[in-house]
Design a protein around this motif. Structure first.
Motif, PDB file in Angstrom:
ATOM      1  N   ALA A 289       0.802  -1.221   0.000  1.00  0.00           N
ATOM      2  CA  ALA A 289       0.000   0.000   0.000  1.00  0.00           C
ATOM      3  C   ALA A 289       0.838   1.276   0.000  1.00  0.00           C
ATOM      4  O   ALA A 289       0.315   2.346  -0.317  1.00  0.00           O
ATOM      5  N   PHE A 290       2.131   1.199   0.341  1.00  0.00           N
ATOM      6  CA  PHE A 290       2.916   2.434   0.472  1.00  0.00           C
ATOM      7  C   PHE A 290       4.376   2.325   0.044  1.00  0.00           C
ATOM      8  O   PHE A 290       5.058   3.334  -0.099  1.00  0.00           O
ATOM      9  N   TRP A 291       4.895   1.133  -0.137  1.00  0.00           N
ATOM     10  CA  TRP A 291       6.318   0.970  -0.455  1.00  0.00           C
ATOM     11  C   TRP A 291       6.475   0.754  -1.945  1.00  0.00           C
ATOM     12  O   TRP A 291       5.693   0.004  -2.511  1.00  0.00           O
ATOM     13  N   PRO A 292       7.341   1.387  -2.664  1.00  0.00           N
ATOM     14  CA  PRO A 292       8.497   2.179  -2.259  1.00  0.00           C
ATOM     15  C   PRO A 292       8.243   3.688  -2.186  1.00  0.00           C
ATOM     16  O   PRO A 292       9.197   4.453  -2.006  1.00  0.00           O
ATOM     17  N   ASP A 293       6.987   4.135  -2.316  1.00  0.00           N
ATOM     18  CA  ASP A 293       6.711   5.575  -2.241  1.00  0.00           C
ATOM     19  C   ASP A 293       7.221   6.187  -0.937  1.00  0.00           C
ATOM     20  O   ASP A 293       7.771   7.290  -0.936  1.00  0.00           O
ATOM     21  N   LEU A 294       7.033   5.466   0.167  1.00  0.00           N
ATOM     22  CA  LEU A 294       7.528   5.976   1.450  1.00  0.00           C
ATOM     23  C   LEU A 294       9.050   6.140   1.421  1.00  0.00           C
ATOM     24  O   LEU A 294       9.576   7.146   1.889  1.00  0.00           O
ATOM     25  N   LEU A 295       9.748   5.173   0.855  1.00  0.00           N
ATOM     26  CA  LEU A 295      11.211   5.282   0.761  1.00  0.00           C
ATOM     27  C   LEU A 295      11.593   6.544  -0.004  1.00  0.00           C
ATOM     28  O   LEU A 295      12.499   7.272   0.410  1.00  0.00           O
TER      29      LEU A 295
ATOM     30  N   ALA B 266      13.700  13.758   2.053  1.00  0.00           N
ATOM     31  CA  ALA B 266      13.951  14.492   3.295  1.00  0.00           C
ATOM     32  C   ALA B 266      15.386  14.315   3.802  1.00  0.00           C
ATOM     33  O   ALA B 266      15.974  15.261   4.314  1.00  0.00           O
ATOM     34  N   TYR B 267      15.965  13.116   3.639  1.00  0.00           N
ATOM     35  CA  TYR B 267      17.232  12.795   4.302  1.00  0.00           C
ATOM     36  C   TYR B 267      18.337  12.323   3.370  1.00  0.00           C
ATOM     37  O   TYR B 267      19.396  11.905   3.826  1.00  0.00           O
ATOM     38  N   GLY B 268      18.103  12.415   2.078  1.00  0.00           N
ATOM     39  CA  GLY B 268      19.119  12.001   1.123  1.00  0.00           C
ATOM     40  C   GLY B 268      19.010  10.524   0.809  1.00  0.00           C
ATOM     41  O   GLY B 268      18.165   9.810   1.357  1.00  0.00           O
ATOM     42  N   PRO B 269      19.867  10.057  -0.097  1.00  0.00           N
ATOM     43  CA  PRO B 269      19.766   8.670  -0.553  1.00  0.00           C
ATOM     44  C   PRO B 269      19.976   7.654   0.573  1.00  0.00           C
ATOM     45  O   PRO B 269      20.795   7.867   1.471  1.00  0.00           O
ATOM     46  N   ALA B 270      19.240   6.571   0.480  1.00  0.00           N
ATOM     47  CA  ALA B 270      19.440   5.444   1.393  1.00  0.00           C
ATOM     48  C   ALA B 270      20.556   4.575   0.835  1.00  0.00           C
ATOM     49  O   ALA B 270      20.584   4.304  -0.363  1.00  0.00           O
ATOM     50  N   ASP B 271      21.469   4.159   1.689  1.00  0.00           N
ATOM     51  CA  ASP B 271      22.493   3.222   1.245  1.00  0.00           C
ATOM     52  C   ASP B 271      22.282   1.833   1.834  1.00  0.00           C
ATOM     53  O   ASP B 271      22.942   0.886   1.463  1.00  0.00           O
ATOM     54  N   THR B 272      21.315   1.720   2.759  1.00  0.00           N
ATOM     55  CA  THR B 272      20.947   0.419   3.321  1.00  0.00           C
ATOM     56  C   THR B 272      19.433   0.344   3.413  1.00  0.00           C
ATOM     57  O   THR B 272      18.806   1.226   4.007  1.00  0.00           O
ATOM     58  N   VAL B 273      18.877  -0.669   2.802  1.00  0.00           N
ATOM     59  CA  VAL B 273      17.464  -0.992   2.967  1.00  0.00           C
ATOM     60  C   VAL B 273      17.431  -2.503   3.168  1.00  0.00           C
ATOM     61  O   VAL B 273      17.680  -3.264   2.236  1.00  0.00           O
ATOM     62  N   THR B 274      17.177  -2.925   4.398  1.00  0.00           N
ATOM     63  CA  THR B 274      17.228  -4.353   4.679  1.00  0.00           C
ATOM     64  C   THR B 274      16.035  -5.068   4.054  1.00  0.00           C
ATOM     65  O   THR B 274      15.005  -4.453   3.748  1.00  0.00           O
ATOM     66  N   GLU B 275      16.177  -6.360   3.921  1.00  0.00           N
ATOM     67  CA  GLU B 275      15.048  -7.184   3.531  1.00  0.00           C
ATOM     68  C   GLU B 275      14.038  -7.175   4.678  1.00  0.00           C
ATOM     69  O   GLU B 275      14.372  -6.818   5.815  1.00  0.00           O
ATOM     70  N   LEU B 276      12.810  -7.546   4.379  1.00  0.00           N
ATOM     71  CA  LEU B 276      11.802  -7.643   5.429  1.00  0.00           C
ATOM     72  C   LEU B 276      12.163  -8.770   6.385  1.00  0.00           C
ATOM     73  O   LEU B 276      12.654  -9.815   5.956  1.00  0.00           O
ATOM     74  N   PHE B 277      11.921  -8.521   7.682  1.00  0.00           N
ATOM     75  CA  PHE B 277      12.092  -9.596   8.658  1.00  0.00           C
ATOM     76  C   PHE B 277      10.982  -9.495   9.696  1.00  0.00           C
ATOM     77  O   PHE B 277      10.362  -8.441   9.872  1.00  0.00           O
ATOM     78  N   ALA B 278      10.711 -10.600  10.332  1.00  0.00           N
ATOM     79  CA  ALA B 278       9.547 -10.726  11.212  1.00  0.00           C
ATOM     80  C   ALA B 278       9.622  -9.779  12.402  1.00  0.00           C
ATOM     81  O   ALA B 278      10.686  -9.547  12.977  1.00  0.00           O
ATOM     82  N   PHE B 279       8.471  -9.252  12.751  1.00  0.00           N
ATOM     83  CA  PHE B 279       8.292  -8.494  13.983  1.00  0.00           C
ATOM     84  C   PHE B 279       7.271  -9.275  14.804  1.00  0.00           C
ATOM     85  O   PHE B 279       6.060  -9.099  14.649  1.00  0.00           O
ATOM     86  N   ASP B 280       7.756 -10.186  15.637  1.00  0.00           N
ATOM     87  CA  ASP B 280       6.849 -11.077  16.364  1.00  0.00           C
ATOM     88  C   ASP B 280       7.178 -11.187  17.855  1.00  0.00           C
ATOM     89  O   ASP B 280       6.761 -12.122  18.524  1.00  0.00           O
ATOM     90  N   GLN B 281       7.909 -10.216  18.373  1.00  0.00           N
ATOM     91  CA  GLN B 281       8.276 -10.251  19.784  1.00  0.00           C
ATOM     92  C   GLN B 281       7.182  -9.687  20.687  1.00  0.00           C
ATOM     93  O   GLN B 281       7.237  -9.856  21.900  1.00  0.00           O
ATOM     94  N   THR B 282       6.221  -9.004  20.099  1.00  0.00           N
ATOM     95  CA  THR B 282       5.115  -8.424  20.857  1.00  0.00           C
ATOM     96  C   THR B 282       3.904  -8.286  19.933  1.00  0.00           C
ATOM     97  O   THR B 282       4.059  -8.227  18.718  1.00  0.00           O
ATOM     98  N   ALA B 283       2.730  -8.241  20.532  1.00  0.00           N
ATOM     99  CA  ALA B 283       1.499  -8.018  19.770  1.00  0.00           C
ATOM    100  C   ALA B 283       1.036  -6.562  19.897  1.00  0.00           C
ATOM    101  O   ALA B 283      -0.086  -6.234  19.516  1.00  0.00           O
TER     102      ALA B 283
END
Length: 178
Positions: free
Chosen positions: A23-29, A35-52
């Protein structure tokens, strides 16, 4: 008497959490890079499952990616950066629910400090309703967490990514800034 000195600039990182990346990526990037200049690191997606904690608002399953930017930034920009990322969250929310959660912070040789709008005993007030959260420190060649460190930041999966970002930051410090 201590003599005030301006610290080295920091490596801006922004953690992005969502369950609706299409719904928003890569437009958000692109907005973040404007705002902050070029990104030189964009990690792959990884799970966020430590909390609900975010499940009801963001949906499930939530995944995360980290974005690191090429240029280094003055550490005293953290509150302004958090205000900007908050405005992006609000602008792209629907019916009171955000599509994504943005957590900006700075990596330095000594620590990872995240920005937050929530006060707590260990947080230092910056300005405009924004606090600095000392999340991790670098000690004896590894990240060390605290009793208050968010569980996702205390995990080895996150720490290994942050170590790579810290090494990139260290390399940038050793090169003259243009």
């Amino acid at each position: 008497m201590s003599t005030p000195t301006i610290p080295d600039p920091g490596q801006l990182i922004i953690s992005v959490l969502s369950s609706q990346w299409d719904a928003f990526w890569p437009d958000l990037l692109h907005e973040l890079e404007e705002a902050y200049g070029p990104a030189d690191t964009v990690t792959e997606l990884f799970a966020f499952d430590q909390t609900a904690y975010y499940d009801a608002e963001l949906g499930t399953p939530i995944t995360r990616r980290l974005v690191g930017f090429t240029g280094l930034r003055p550490l005293d920009e953290l509150a302004d950066i958090k205000q900007f990322t908050n405005s992006l969250e609000v602008r792209q929310s629907a019916e009171g629910n955000r599509l994504f959660n943005l957590d900006p912070g700075f990596i330095t040789l000594q620590s990872l400090v995240l920005a937050t709008g929530k006060n707590f005993s260990h947080r230092i007030y910056l300005k405009a309703g924004i606090w600095a959260d000392l999340t991790l420190i670098w000690q004896k060649k590894q990240w060390v967490d605290f009793p208050w460190t968010f569980p996702d930041y205390a995990g080895e999966e996150m720490k290994s990514r942050l170590t790579k970002l810290r090494q990139s930051y260290r390399n940038k410090l050793s090169k003259p800034q243009t």
